[in-house]
Write an enzyme that holds these catalytic residues in place. Structure first.
Site, short mmCIF file in Angstrom:
data_model
loop_
_atom_site.label_atom_id
_atom_site.label_comp_id
_atom_site.label_asym_id
_atom_site.label_seq_id
_atom_site.Cartn_x
_atom_site.Cartn_y
_atom_site.Cartn_z
N ASP A 1 0.85 -1.18 0.00
CA ASP A 1 0.00 0.00 0.00
C ASP A 1 0.89 1.23 0.00
O ASP A 1 2.05 1.17 0.42
CB ASP A 1 -0.93 0.01 1.21
N LYS B 1 -1.29 3.03 7.11
CA LYS B 1 -2.06 1.80 6.94
C LYS B 1 -1.16 0.57 7.09
O LYS B 1 -1.53 -0.41 7.74
CB LYS B 1 -2.74 1.80 5.58
N THR C 1 -11.94 1.79 -6.88
CA THR C 1 -12.40 2.37 -8.15
C THR C 1 -13.62 3.26 -7.85
O THR C 1 -14.76 2.85 -8.10
CB THR C 1 -12.78 1.28 -9.17
N GLU D 1 -14.42 -9.73 -7.07
CA GLU D 1 -14.76 -10.04 -5.67
C GLU D 1 -16.27 -9.91 -5.47
O GLU D 1 -16.93 -9.12 -6.14
CB GLU D 1 -14.00 -9.10 -4.73
N PHE D 2 -16.78 -10.70 -4.52
CA PHE D 2 -18.21 -10.66 -4.20
C PHE D 2 -18.40 -10.55 -2.68
O PHE D 2 -19.27 -11.20 -2.10
CB PHE D 2 -18.90 -11.92 -4.72
N CYS E 1 -20.16 0.47 -2.82
CA CYS E 1 -20.26 -0.39 -4.01
C CYS E 1 -21.51 -0.13 -4.84
O CYS E 1 -21.41 0.40 -5.96
CB CYS E 1 -20.21 -1.86 -3.60
N ARG F 1 -19.63 5.47 3.77
CA ARG F 1 -19.66 5.96 2.40
C ARG F 1 -21.08 5.89 1.84
O ARG F 1 -21.69 4.84 1.83
CB ARG F 1 -18.70 5.16 1.51
#
Length: 446
Positions: A32, A37, A93, A159-160, A271, A341
């Site tokens: 990262d 972090k 993203t 990813e899910f 998301c 968010r």
């Protein structure tokens, strides 16, 4: 000999994936660009609240007492390239400011930083949610920049993860989708996921664009189902129906199912909102805008739920919010998360505050993040403190703690016993028995 794995981007997705890969037995190096972090992860602390993740990190982070030492961290792309055989790209993203489109700058930067150091065969695997067509473009970029040339291959493995269940979803996924262009990539990814595959997890092999589309299509479908039941809630408001009973009846139809049919204040988070908007934008770029035009109304229905809760609060308080004390239970966009968010709960709290109400917020895990987004709201350390003297209590994030509150005891603390259930998760009979006026969206007569 097992392949060595790197994970680029250690936010919500990356930190979980890195820890899970170590749990599956691989040597893992995470990268990262934020030193704070890295330092936190090196102490075995996740950069966000996710049940079970801290424990997983402490079990594997190198240098911690009793750990396997399989997981370590760096800020150096060169070190990542030298270490790993398979590189997972897990960067964010987000939505572009002022646009619907997806901001690909973090993914592009990750590939541009890694590729020049790939001097031997390597597989770069995208996990970030991206517009369809991105993988093919990135594959060309990888081949152009990597000294290994065609031996630096790209695959896509969407990813899910569900926030609050991310560790379980990574270790025991309901399906694994891989977009590949050759047998080598498929073979390597089958090796990575050998443990869940042995447990019966389906493994779906696709081309690159189909793999990219799976995640965005899934999010579009879930968004549609949520907004459908919220549209039915609007009809129930107008027709004196009960959306909870309606949803129960619909859910018994096997073709429809019960999941994602709880009406309320709508979806949020990092998301669904930005992904359906990016999907619309990409469809337009591909000349297929009409195929996804329905998503614009899905988005509109979702945003209307927030305004509807504000108006229901105003109505409950006699037509004016000015000077009225409102307690908001919940700031995270969903329970078992500290993610605020695009949170409907925090958005509603902010709107009420801006329209003159004295708003006090309490959330079991999201207080720090909520203060960062909306510092002018009042915050309390407990639910009881938040509702002290309130003229109305709004239940906006369905934490178990809130469902287990004692309405009789809380009734002694408020100015008026009025509860508005934005998630249709409380027991109306229990609250009414304690003398509360109960109201929820889509249930005017419940």
């Amino acid at each position: 000999m097992s392949p060595k794995i790197t994970v680029i981007g250690l936010g919500y997705l990356g930190a979980t994936h890195a820890a899970a890969m170590a749990e599956l037995g691989f040597e893992v190096l995470g990268l990262d660009v934020v030193p704070e972090k890295i330092a936190r992860l090196a102490r075995g602390e996740a950069p966000m609240y996710e049940p079970g993740l801290d424990e997983l990190l402490r079990r594997h982070v190198a240098g911690l007492p009793g750990s396997t030492g399989r997981l370590s961290f760096t800020e150096s792309p060169a070190e990542v390239a030298a270490f790993g055989d398979i590189h997972f790209v897990c960067v964010n993203t987000p939505q572009k400011p002022g646009e619907y489109a997806c901001d690909m700058s973090y993914v592009d930067a990750a590939v541009d930083a890694l590729a020049p150091h790939l001097t031997r065969p390597a597989l770069v695997v995208g996990k970030s949610t991206v517009p369809v067509g991105s993988a093919a473009r990135l594959a060309r970029r990888l081949a152009e920049l990597a000294p290994a040339g065609a031996d630096a291959e790209l695959a896509w493995n969407p990813e899910f993860l569900r926030e609050g269940f991310a560790v379980e979803d990574t270790l025991r996924p309901d399906r694994i989708v891989v977009g590949v262009t050759g047998e080598r990539a498929e073979t390597l990814l089958r090796e990575v996921y050998a443990t869940p595959l042995a447990g019966g997890t389906p493994f779906i092999v696709a081309d690159l664009p189909t793999a990219e589309l799976v995640k965005t299509a899934a999010n579009a479908f879930l968004s549609t189902k949520i907004s459908f039941i919220n549209a039915m809630a609007e009809i129930c408001e107008a027709a004196d129906g009960d959306v909870v009973t309606l949803a129960e009846a619909l859910g018994h139809d096997d073709r429809i199912g019960r999941k994602f049919l709880r009406a309320g204040i709508g979806f949020g988070g990092g998301c669904l909102p930005k992904d359906i908007r990016a999907f619309m934008a990409r469809a337009g770029e591909l000349g297929a805008a009409e195929a996804l035009s329905f998503l614009r109304e899905i988005d509109s229905i979702n945003m209307r739920r927030r305004a509807a809760m504000v108006e229901l609060t105003r109505e409950t308080l006699g037509g004016s919010l000015l000077g009225k004390r409102v307690a908001v239970l919940g700031a995270a966009f969903k329970p078992d998360s500290d993610d605020v968010r695009d949170s409907p709960a925090l958005n509603i709290a902010g709107q009420l505050h801006l329209q003159g109400a004295e708003v006090t917020v309490y959330d079991p895990k999201a207080m720090v993040n909520a203060r960062g987004v909306f510092p002018t709201l009042r915050y309390a350390d407990t639910a009881a403190a938040a509702i002290q003297g309130a003229h109305a209590v709004l239940h906006l994030t369905e934490w178990r703690e809130f469902r287990e509150l004692d309405p009789a005891a809380l009734g002694e603390l408020v100015a008026d016993r009025q509860v508005l259930d934005g998630r249709n998760a409380l027991d109306p009979a229990l609250w009414r028995k304690a003398g509360w006026t109960y109201r929820a969206l889509g249930r005017p007569t419940a």
